[in-house]
Scaffold this active site. Sequence first.
Site, PDB file in Angstrom:
ATOM      1  N   LYS A 182       0.851  -1.192   0.000  1.00 15.05           N
ATOM      2  CA  LYS A 182       0.000   0.000   0.000  1.00 15.05           C
ATOM      3  C   LYS A 182       0.883   1.236   0.000  1.00 15.05           C
ATOM      4  CE  LYS A 182      -3.457   2.336   2.834  1.00 15.05           C
ATOM      5  NZ  LYS A 182      -4.489   2.168   3.858  1.00 15.05           N
ATOM      6  N   LYS A 235      -2.192  -1.585  -3.816  1.00  9.08           N
ATOM      7  CA  LYS A 235      -3.094  -0.429  -3.743  1.00  9.08           C
ATOM      8  C   LYS A 235      -2.289   0.851  -3.810  1.00  9.08           C
ATOM      9  CE  LYS A 235      -5.822   1.724  -0.220  1.00  9.08           C
ATOM     10  NZ  LYS A 235      -6.186   1.776   1.150  1.00  9.08           N
TER      11      LYS A 235
HETATM   12  C1  PBG Z   1      -7.510   3.092   5.906  1.00 10.36           C
HETATM   13  C2  PBG Z   1      -7.730   2.989   4.437  1.00 10.36           C
HETATM   14  C3  PBG Z   1      -7.558   3.972   3.448  1.00 10.36           C
HETATM   15  C4  PBG Z   1      -8.037   3.409   2.247  1.00 10.36           C
HETATM   16  C5  PBG Z   1      -8.428   2.110   2.543  1.00 10.36           C
HETATM   17  N1  PBG Z   1      -8.220   1.862   3.891  1.00 10.36           N
HETATM   18  C6  PBG Z   1      -7.108   5.374   3.556  1.00 10.36           C
HETATM   19  C7  PBG Z   1      -5.711   5.671   3.924  1.00 10.36           C
HETATM   20  O1  PBG Z   1      -4.850   4.801   4.097  1.00 10.36           O
HETATM   21  O2  PBG Z   1      -5.461   6.851   4.080  1.00 10.36           O
HETATM   22  C8  PBG Z   1      -8.125   4.097   0.930  1.00 10.36           C
HETATM   23  C9  PBG Z   1      -9.126   3.512  -0.027  1.00 10.36           C
HETATM   24  C10 PBG Z   1      -9.517   4.403  -1.155  1.00 10.36           C
HETATM   25  O3  PBG Z   1      -8.939   5.479  -1.404  1.00 10.36           O
HETATM   26  O4  PBG Z   1     -10.457   4.025  -1.870  1.00 10.36           O
HETATM   27  N2  PBG Z   1      -6.201   3.043   6.338  1.00 10.36           N
END
Ligand code: PBG
Length: 310
Positions: A182, A235
């Site tokens: 991520k 992601k």
């Molecule tokens: C929580 C989380 C996030 C997303 C999924 N889980 C936000 C972040 O890490 O700031 C983003 C998903 C999206 O943008 O569709 N940690």
Amino acid sequence: MLRALVRETLLVPSQLILPIFVLPGAGRREPVGALPGVDRLSPDLAAELAAQAAAVGVAGVLLFGLPEEKDAVGTSAWDPDGPVPAAVRAIRAAAPELVIITDVCLCQYTDHGHCGLVGPNGEILNDASLPNLARAAVAHAQAGADLVAPSDMFDGRVGVIRDALDEQGFAESTGILAYSSKFASAFYGPFRDAAHSTPTQGDRRSHQLDPANRREAVREGLIDEEEGADMLMVKPALTALDVIADLSDQTDLPVLAYQVSGEYAMLKHAAAAGAFEFKDAYLESLLSIRRAGARAVITYGAVEAAQWLR
Ligand code: PBG
């Protein structure tokens, strides 16, 4: 038929997963301004949407909770009656076959908006946060989640969550989909509006990946595999097709990709401005993510896409 015969990549509804933002209460629907067509829903309406998704062949849902109460440690994240456990139970009843995945993170549950505990100097406390993530995962498993999906990107959380699930009797019944690769991405902007999880100060760069790093992104996935993850995730998706391809080559686990809020919003806004037909661009993006090697795609338009693909 010749084109069909030589086609390398298939895209079918059972490769799609729908994210749902869950509110407490009943009968509640709030449109998310930053994400056209997406609503925050109470568990009863989330179950209705999940049943519609199941009816068109979508494989699963990924649930995000929007609690009533926030505090410094994120206590509401492991409330057995919080929006996520309530939605898990309602969805299980409405669509028994659907794969129910729950996002495990503290950022929606903390008043400072960080994914874990914060120290006196504003630093994110990795190890001290892990037991709280595990508590949240166990609460979701107790409600009946098939997979818990830790999205915090803290070191060691997959192992700690796996141990906690095993100890509480969920060794066989609840798996882990690790948000393993991520990136610290600008494309999460609309999500943070949807989930009210923008940090009040600072950012997530101490624990999320630097978008410059391809090899590190793969290594993070392999570490999560070692710690006991059942599935891995990359992601965002379109900005990380190289990582999807590399990681799928190097792991035996299924690799999923999350087409995040900013990617989806970008396609919606461009289509609204007349740049292209939404359907064409959207299905091409999903197919490309599959072509890169993703087994399935988490995407806000899963229901619409499934209807087109049938
Ligand atoms: C929580 C989380 C996030 C997303 C999924 N889980 C936000 C972040 O890490 O700031 C983003 C998903 C999206 O943008 O569709 N940690």
